[in-house]
Design an enzyme around this catalytic site. Structure first.
Site, PDB file in Angstrom:
ATOM      1  N   VAL A   1       0.999  -1.096   0.014  1.00  0.00           N
ATOM      2  CA  VAL A   1       0.048  -0.190  -0.165  1.00  0.00           C
ATOM      3  C   VAL A   1       0.857   1.253   0.012  1.00  0.00           C
ATOM      4  O   VAL A   1       0.570   2.066  -0.690  1.00  0.00           O
ATOM      5  CB  VAL A   1      -0.965   0.041   1.087  1.00  0.00           C
ATOM      6  CG1 VAL A   1      -1.751   1.194   0.948  1.00  0.00           C
ATOM      7  CG2 VAL A   1      -1.914  -1.323   1.252  1.00  0.00           C
TER       8      VAL A   1
ATOM      9  N   GLU B   1     -10.851   4.856   5.137  1.00  0.00           N
ATOM     10  CA  GLU B   1     -11.782   4.395   4.193  1.00  0.00           C
ATOM     11  C   GLU B   1     -10.962   3.089   3.450  1.00  0.00           C
ATOM     12  O   GLU B   1     -11.554   1.920   3.336  1.00  0.00           O
ATOM     13  CB  GLU B   1     -12.021   5.343   3.233  1.00  0.00           C
ATOM     14  CG  GLU B   1     -12.947   4.863   1.790  1.00  0.00           C
ATOM     15  CD  GLU B   1     -14.377   4.364   2.755  1.00  0.00           C
ATOM     16  OE1 GLU B   1     -14.676   3.333   2.837  1.00  0.00           O
ATOM     17  OE2 GLU B   1     -15.080   5.445   2.876  1.00  0.00           O
TER      18      GLU B   1
ATOM     19  N   LYS C   1     -12.871  -5.680   9.819  1.00  0.00           N
ATOM     20  CA  LYS C   1     -13.566  -4.822   9.090  1.00  0.00           C
ATOM     21  C   LYS C   1     -15.204  -4.684   9.771  1.00  0.00           C
ATOM     22  O   LYS C   1     -15.449  -3.447   9.578  1.00  0.00           O
ATOM     23  CB  LYS C   1     -13.442  -5.136   7.689  1.00  0.00           C
ATOM     24  CG  LYS C   1     -12.156  -5.036   7.042  1.00  0.00           C
ATOM     25  CD  LYS C   1     -12.014  -5.633   5.647  1.00  0.00           C
ATOM     26  CE  LYS C   1     -10.650  -5.461   5.142  1.00  0.00           C
ATOM     27  NZ  LYS C   1     -10.626  -6.476   3.987  1.00  0.00           N
TER      28      LYS C   1
ATOM     29  N   GLY D   1      -5.123  -4.912  -3.148  1.00  0.00           N
ATOM     30  CA  GLY D   1      -4.139  -4.644  -4.086  1.00  0.00           C
ATOM     31  C   GLY D   1      -3.675  -3.159  -3.898  1.00  0.00           C
ATOM     32  O   GLY D   1      -4.100  -2.376  -3.316  1.00  0.00           O
TER      33      GLY D   1
HETATM   34  N1  LIG Z   1      -2.606  -5.131   0.532  1.00  0.00           N
HETATM   35  C1  LIG Z   1      -3.767  -4.877   0.470  1.00  0.00           C
HETATM   36  O1  LIG Z   1      -4.258  -5.145  -0.609  1.00  0.00           O
HETATM   37  C2  LIG Z   1      -4.306  -4.099   1.810  1.00  0.00           C
HETATM   38  C3  LIG Z   1      -5.626  -3.750   1.445  1.00  0.00           C
HETATM   39  C4  LIG Z   1      -6.266  -2.802   2.459  1.00  0.00           C
HETATM   40  C5  LIG Z   1      -5.773  -2.660   3.671  1.00  0.00           C
HETATM   41  N2  LIG Z   1      -4.448  -3.189   3.869  1.00  0.00           N
HETATM   42  C6  LIG Z   1      -3.647  -2.596   5.193  1.00  0.00           C
HETATM   43  O2  LIG Z   1      -2.511  -1.964   4.880  1.00  0.00           O
HETATM   44  C7  LIG Z   1      -1.377  -2.141   5.810  1.00  0.00           C
HETATM   45  C8  LIG Z   1      -0.117  -2.326   4.869  1.00  0.00           C
HETATM   46  O3  LIG Z   1      -0.359  -3.541   4.414  1.00  0.00           O
HETATM   47  P1  LIG Z   1       0.502  -3.867   3.288  1.00  0.00           P
HETATM   48  O4  LIG Z   1       0.097  -4.876   2.430  1.00  0.00           O
HETATM   49  O5  LIG Z   1       1.168  -2.744   2.250  1.00  0.00           O
HETATM   50  O6  LIG Z   1       1.817  -4.547   3.933  1.00  0.00           O
HETATM   51  P2  LIG Z   1       3.264  -4.940   3.618  1.00  0.00           P
HETATM   52  O7  LIG Z   1       3.364  -5.049   2.053  1.00  0.00           O
HETATM   53  O8  LIG Z   1       3.454  -6.176   4.176  1.00  0.00           O
HETATM   54  O9  LIG Z   1       4.135  -3.702   3.951  1.00  0.00           O
HETATM   55  C9  LIG Z   1       4.245  -3.263   5.434  1.00  0.00           C
HETATM   56  C10 LIG Z   1       5.145  -2.069   5.794  1.00  0.00           C
HETATM   57  O10 LIG Z   1       5.077  -1.612   6.944  1.00  0.00           O
HETATM   58  C11 LIG Z   1       6.555  -1.526   7.302  1.00  0.00           C
HETATM   59  N3  LIG Z   1       6.577  -1.486   8.683  1.00  0.00           N
HETATM   60  C12 LIG Z   1       6.268  -2.707   9.710  1.00  0.00           C
HETATM   61  N4  LIG Z   1       6.540  -2.463  10.732  1.00  0.00           N
HETATM   62  C13 LIG Z   1       6.778  -1.136  10.663  1.00  0.00           C
HETATM   63  C14 LIG Z   1       7.024  -0.142  11.885  1.00  0.00           C
HETATM   64  N5  LIG Z   1       6.911  -0.673  13.126  1.00  0.00           N
HETATM   65  N6  LIG Z   1       7.587   1.012  11.582  1.00  0.00           N
HETATM   66  C15 LIG Z   1       7.630   1.297  10.454  1.00  0.00           C
HETATM   67  N7  LIG Z   1       7.300   0.542   9.341  1.00  0.00           N
HETATM   68  C16 LIG Z   1       7.035  -0.819   9.506  1.00  0.00           C
HETATM   69  C17 LIG Z   1       7.294  -2.552   6.522  1.00  0.00           C
HETATM   70  O11 LIG Z   1       8.662  -2.128   6.471  1.00  0.00           O
HETATM   71  P3  LIG Z   1       9.755  -2.820   5.414  1.00  0.00           P
HETATM   72  O12 LIG Z   1       9.598  -2.469   4.162  1.00  0.00           O
HETATM   73  O13 LIG Z   1      10.736  -2.138   6.215  1.00  0.00           O
HETATM   74  O14 LIG Z   1       9.557  -4.177   5.945  1.00  0.00           O
HETATM   75  C18 LIG Z   1       6.384  -2.515   5.106  1.00  0.00           C
HETATM   76  O15 LIG Z   1       7.147  -1.538   4.379  1.00  0.00           O
HETATM   77  C19 LIG Z   1      -2.055  -3.199   6.724  1.00  0.00           C
HETATM   78  O16 LIG Z   1      -2.482  -2.770   7.827  1.00  0.00           O
HETATM   79  C20 LIG Z   1      -3.126  -3.812   5.863  1.00  0.00           C
HETATM   80  O17 LIG Z   1      -3.865  -4.503   6.755  1.00  0.00           O
HETATM   81  C21 LIG Z   1      -3.606  -3.719   2.914  1.00  0.00           C
END
Ligand SMILES: NC(=O)c1ccc[n+]([C@@H]2O[C@H](COP(=O)([O-])OP(=O)(O)OC[C@H]3O[C@@H](n4cnc5c(N)ncnc54)[C@H](OP(=O)(O)O)[C@@H]3O)[C@@H](O)[C@H]2O)c1
Ligand SMILES: NC(=O)c1ccc[n+]([C@@H]2O[C@H](COP(=O)([O-])OP(=O)(O)OC[C@H]3O[C@@H](n4cnc5c(N)ncnc54)[C@H](OP(=O)(O)O)[C@@H]3O)[C@@H](O)[C@H]2O)c1
Lengths: 434, 434
Positions: free
Chosen positions: B25, B131, B207, B305
Site C-alpha cells: 500500500v 476508508e 473490518k 491490491g
Molecule cells: N495489501 C492490501 O491489499 C491491503 C488492503 C487494505 C488494507 N491493507 C492494510 O494496509 C496495511 C499495510 O499493508 P501492506 O499490504 O502494504 O503490507 P506490507 O506490504 O507487508 O508492508 C508493510 C510495511 O510496513 C512497514 N513496517 C512494519 N512495521 C513497521 C514499523 N514498526 N515501523 C515502520 N514501518 C513498519 C514495513 O517495512 P519494511 O518495508 O521495512 O519491511 C513495510 O514497508 C496493513 O494494515 C493492511 O492490513 C492492505
C-alpha cells in the site's frame, strides 16, 4: 458504554419544511417522513396546483398559494418536487434568495438553469441539494462530489433513466409491446408525466448534463450533448443483440480522451453480458465509474418510483441538519473539464430503406446484413456528423452503439482499404441496389 | 465561461505527509501521489522497519526513526500503512495527540482500539480517516456516514475480504488447489502478510467490527462477533453448492431484527445466482445495503491490491483538504444500535464423522445426505451455541449458511414434529450409525 459518549459538536437543527408538489415523489416523502421521527423534520405546509384533488393528508396542510410557503419565516427548508420546470425555477430561486435551503428532484429545471443555480448558491450561501434528480436512490452526486475529487476520473457509464430501462427490459425479456411496457411504467409511477421526456432521452440527457458538473466540472446545456432515447429501437435490433449475446440499454457516458477533453453522450448501446450495466434491469439504475488506480466501481439501486426517490430527498434533508452543501470542487478548485465532439463512434444501424442511409458519411463500414424484414450495417461515424444530422433517428432508422464505441482517432488509409473490400462484399449480401 | 467562476471559500490546504510503511500500500500511494500533482500533497518522509531493503524511491526519504516524522512540525498528515498493529496504534495515537490528521488502512489496529480511537478523535478534534481499511476502493464508510444517516438501515451484506474471495473464485471456477490459489493472491499483493488473518476470517471480522460503528453506531470488539473464514470449506461443499445453483462466498452481514437489535456475523454462505454478491468475483468486494424505502443498493469495486487501496488512501488525504471528519452520527446523534445473539441460523454442515456432530444441539434438522466420500445435513442452530462451541469449524467439519439464513424465532412444536419425522427418514439415507 457507547451510549455515554457525548459528541463535542452535537447539534440537531430543527427543519421545518415547505413542500411543493404532492404527486408520486411528494406524497412518498410525506409517508417516509412520518416513519422517520428521529430526523426531527416536519412538513408545515404543502403547495399543490389543483385544490380539488383528493389527498391522503389533512386538508389544512394544503394551499395553492406559493407565497404562503415562500414568505413563511418559520419554514427553513423548501422541498420542490413538482413537474413544471418553469414554476420550479421560480420557487427555487425565490427560496434561495429568501434565505432558505432547497432540496429538489427536478433534473429538467436544473439542467435548464444550471449556471444561474450555481450563481444563486454562491450569492446566497444557501444549500441547494438534488440527489434525487440524478439516479434517485443511488448517491451518485454525493460520491462524485466527495470521493472522486481528484483528476483521476477516467469515465462514467450509467443507466440513469428508470422508465426506459424498465421498458427495454419488459420488451426484450418478456416480449411485451412497447405500449404495454410504457403503460406499466406509468402505472408503477416511474414515468415522467410527459412520457416523451423519458422515451426520447430528454430526462437522461438532463441528468447527464447535471452530473457532468459534479464529475468533471463541466457546465454545459443539454442541447450541446449528443443524445437520443429508445423511440427508434426495434424488435429486430433486440434480435440482433440476442444473436451477439448483447442486451440493449440506454447508456449515458462520459470519458476523458487522450486530449484531456471529455466525450459525453446518451445513446442506446449493445451491452455485453459481462458488463456491469447488463446487470441493471427494470427500473433500476446503475453507474460504473472508472478511475485511475481504483479500477471499476459500480453503484446500483432503484432509479425511480415513489419511495426510492423520496428516500433520496430524505437523505438530502437529513444532510441539511449538518449544513451540507455541494462544493463543485472540480469546477471551482480544479481546472474544469471541457467537452469535445472530435471523436468517432462505432455504431450498429438498422433501416428499411438503404436510400435513407448516407453511406458517404461513414468513415468506415465493416459489416452489411440484408435480411428479409430489415437491413443493418456496422460502421464508424464522426460525432459532429451525428450532432448535425438526424437521419439516424428518423424514418425508421435505428442506431445502437457497439460496446467500447468511442474511437479517438482513425488510421484512414487502412480503413479506406477495408471499406473498399467490403464494398465489393456487399454485392453478395443483398445490397445490390446500393 | 465556467472557468471564470470563483468559489467564495476556495482553499487548498497544503498537505505535508509523513508516511509509515512502504509495502504494497505504501509504495502504491507513493506512485499514485506522483501522478496526482493537483492534490498538492507531498510525502516529506517515509518511516520503514528494515533499512537494508531496496526501495523504488530516493534513499534520503527513508528513516527507521518514527520520531523524525511524529515530531516534525512541518508534517501535518500522518499516513499509517504498516502491518504491525501495535506499532500502528502507537503511531496513530501519538500523531493525533501531536495535532496531526491521520489516515490509516489498518483494520486490525482500528478493531482492537476502536473505543480509544473514538475518544482520541473527540479529545484532539483531529481527523482520523480509514476508508482503505474497509473495502479498499469502495467508499463504504463514507456512504454509511453521509448517506444512510437515518434509522432506516435494514441490513448490510458484504464481501469484505479480497483474498478469500479470490481464493474461493479460483478454487471453484478454475479448480485451482487451495494452496495455489493462496499463492497467487499473495503474489498479486492482496493477501495480508500473515495469511491466517485473511483465511480464518480475522481480517473480515475486524473490518466488520469497524463498519458496525458507521452503520449502526455499534461499538464492539471482534471477539464478540460470530465469525469464521474459509479454512474449512471443502471441494465437496463447492460441489453441493453447484448442484443447488449456488456459489460460496465469505459474507459479512448485519441485520436489524424485529426486536430492534442487530444480528451481525461473518460466515461462509451459499449465495444464489440472482444475489448481487454472486456477481462479486476474484479480489473484488461488494456491499449490498437494504434500507427502508430505497430498497437494495449495491456497491462494487476492487477490495484489495496496491493501487485500489492506495486510491482510497488518496481520497481520504484529499478529503483532509476540506477538514473532513467522520461524525459517527449513529453513535452520537441517534440511539446507538445494540448487538444480539438471540436468533437462529439455518446452516449446511458437511462432515466425515457423524459422531463429531452434536445433533441434540440442533433445533431442527431438515435434510440428511450420506454420500460415499462425505455426509451433510441442513438444519437450524441457535447463534449462542455457535459462539460457545467450535465443533462446527474443527475436525473436518464445514459450516456454510443457507441463503436468508437468519431465523428470528422458531415455532418449536412444529419443528420438533418435523425433526422426528426426519429422524425416521434418516435411516434410509445412510445414517444408520446415528
Ligand atoms: N495489501 C492490501 O491489499 C491491503 C488492503 C487494505 C488494507 N491493507 C492494510 O494496509 C496495511 C499495510 O499493508 P501492506 O499490504 O502494504 O503490507 P506490507 O506490504 O507487508 O508492508 C508493510 C510495511 O510496513 C512497514 N513496517 C512494519 N512495521 C513497521 C514499523 N514498526 N515501523 C515502520 N514501518 C513498519 C514495513 O517495512 P519494511 O518495508 O521495512 O519491511 C513495510 O514497508 C496493513 O494494515 C493492511 O492490513 C492492505
Ligand atoms: N416519479 C419518479 O420516479 C421521479 C424520480 C426522480 C425525480 N422525479 C422528479 O420529481 C418531480 C415530481 O415528479 P412526480 O413524479 O412526483 O410528479 P407528479 O406525480 O406528476 O406530481 C407533480 C406534483 O406537482 C404539483 N404541481 C405541478 N405544478 C405545480 C405548481 N406550479 N405549483 C405547485 N404544485 C405544482 C402537482 O399538483 P397537483 O397534485 O395539484 O396536480 C403534483 O402534486 C419531477 O421533477 C420529476 O422529474 C420523479
Amino acid at each position: 458504554m457507547s451510549q455515554h459518549i457525548e459528541h463535542p459538536d452535537y447539534h440537531h437543527k430543527q427543519l421545518t419544511i415547505g413542500l411543493f408538489g404532492f404527486g408520486v415523489v411528494g406524497e412518498g416523502l410525506y409517508q417516509v417522513l412520518k416513519q422517520t421521527p428521529s430526523l426531527k423534520a416536519s412538513i408545515k405546509r404543502v403547495c399543490i396546483k389543483n385544490p380539488e384533488k383528493k389527498r391522503n393528508a389533512p386538508a389544512e396542510l394544503f394551499t395553492t398559494d406559493r407565497d404562503e410557503l415562500l414568505n413563511d419565516e418559520a419554514i427553513n427548508v423548501i422541498v420542490e418536487v413538482i413537474d413544471d420546470a418553469d414554476a420550479a425555477f421560480y420557487i427555487v430561486k425565490t427560496a434561495l434568495l429568501g434565505g432558505k435551503h432547497v432540496v429538489s428532484a427536478s433534473k429538467k429545471m436544473i439542467a435548464e438553469h444550471l449556471t444561474e443555480l450555481l450563481q444563486l448558491q454562491q450569492q446566497t450561501g444557501q444549500s441547494f441539494l438534488y440527489e434525487a434528480s440524478a439516479c434517485a436512490s443511488i448517491p451518485v452526486i454525493r460520491n462524485l462530489e466527495e470521493y472522486y475529487d481528484n483528476d483521476l476520473l477516467h469515465s462514467i457509464q450509467a443507466i440513469v433513466n428508470g422508465s426506459t430501462n424498465y421498458i427495454l427490459t419488459k420488451m426484450f425479456e418478456e416480449k411485451l409491446s412497447y405500449r404495454d411496457a410504457l403503460l406499466q411504467a406509468q402505472q408503477l409511477g416511474f414515468a415522467e408525466s410527459n412520457p416523451k421526456l423519458d422515451v426520447e432521452g430528454y430526462d437522461a440527457v438532463n441528468k447527464w448534463n447535471n452530473l457532468l458538473a459534479h464529475a468533471y466540472g463541466i457546465v454545459t446545456s443539454p442541447e450541446k450533448i449528443l443524445f437520443t432515447g429508445i423511440q427508434s429501437v426495434q424488435a429486430f435490433d433486440a434480435q440482433v443483440a440476442e444473436e451477439r449475446h448483447y442486451v440493449i440499454r440506454l447508456v449515458a457516458q462520459a470519458k476523458k480522451l487522450e486530449s484531456g477533453k471529455v466525450a459525453a453522450f446518451v445513446l442506446p448501446q449493445f451491452v455485453q453480458a459481462s458488463d456491469h450495466l447488463s446487470f441493471v434491469r427494470n427500473e433500476y439504475n446503475g453507474v460504473v465509474i472508472e478511475s485511475g488506480f481504483a479500477d471499476k466501481q459500480f453503484f446500483y439501486g432503484k432509479g425511480a418510483g415513489s419511495f426510492p426517490t423520496a428516500s433520496a430527498v430524505l437523505s438530502d434533508i437529513s444532510a441539511l441538519r449538518y449544513d451540507y452543501r455541494y462544493e463543485y470542487k472540480k469546477l471551482y478548485h480544479h481546472t474544469p473539464g471541457e467537452l469535445t465532439n472530435d471523436y468517432y463512434l462505432k455504431v450498429y444501424l438498422s433501416f428499411e430503406n438503404v436510400e435513407e442511409v448516407p453511406k458517404d458519411k461513414f468513415e468506415w463500414i465493416e459489416e452489411w446484413h440484408a435480411r428479409e424484414d430489415r437491413k443493418y450495417l456496422v460502421g464508424v461515424l464522426h460525432v459532429q456528423h451525428l450532432i448535425d444530422s438526424d437521419w439516424w433517428k428518423t424514418n425508421g432508422t435505428s442506431l445502437v452503439l457497439l460496446p467500447n464505441a468511442i474511437i479517438e482517432s482513425l488510421d484512414l488509409q487502412k480503413l479506406k482499404k477495408k471499406s473498399l473490400e467490403l464494398a465489393g462484399l456487399q454485392l453478395h449480401h443483398g445490397f445490390k441496389q446500393w
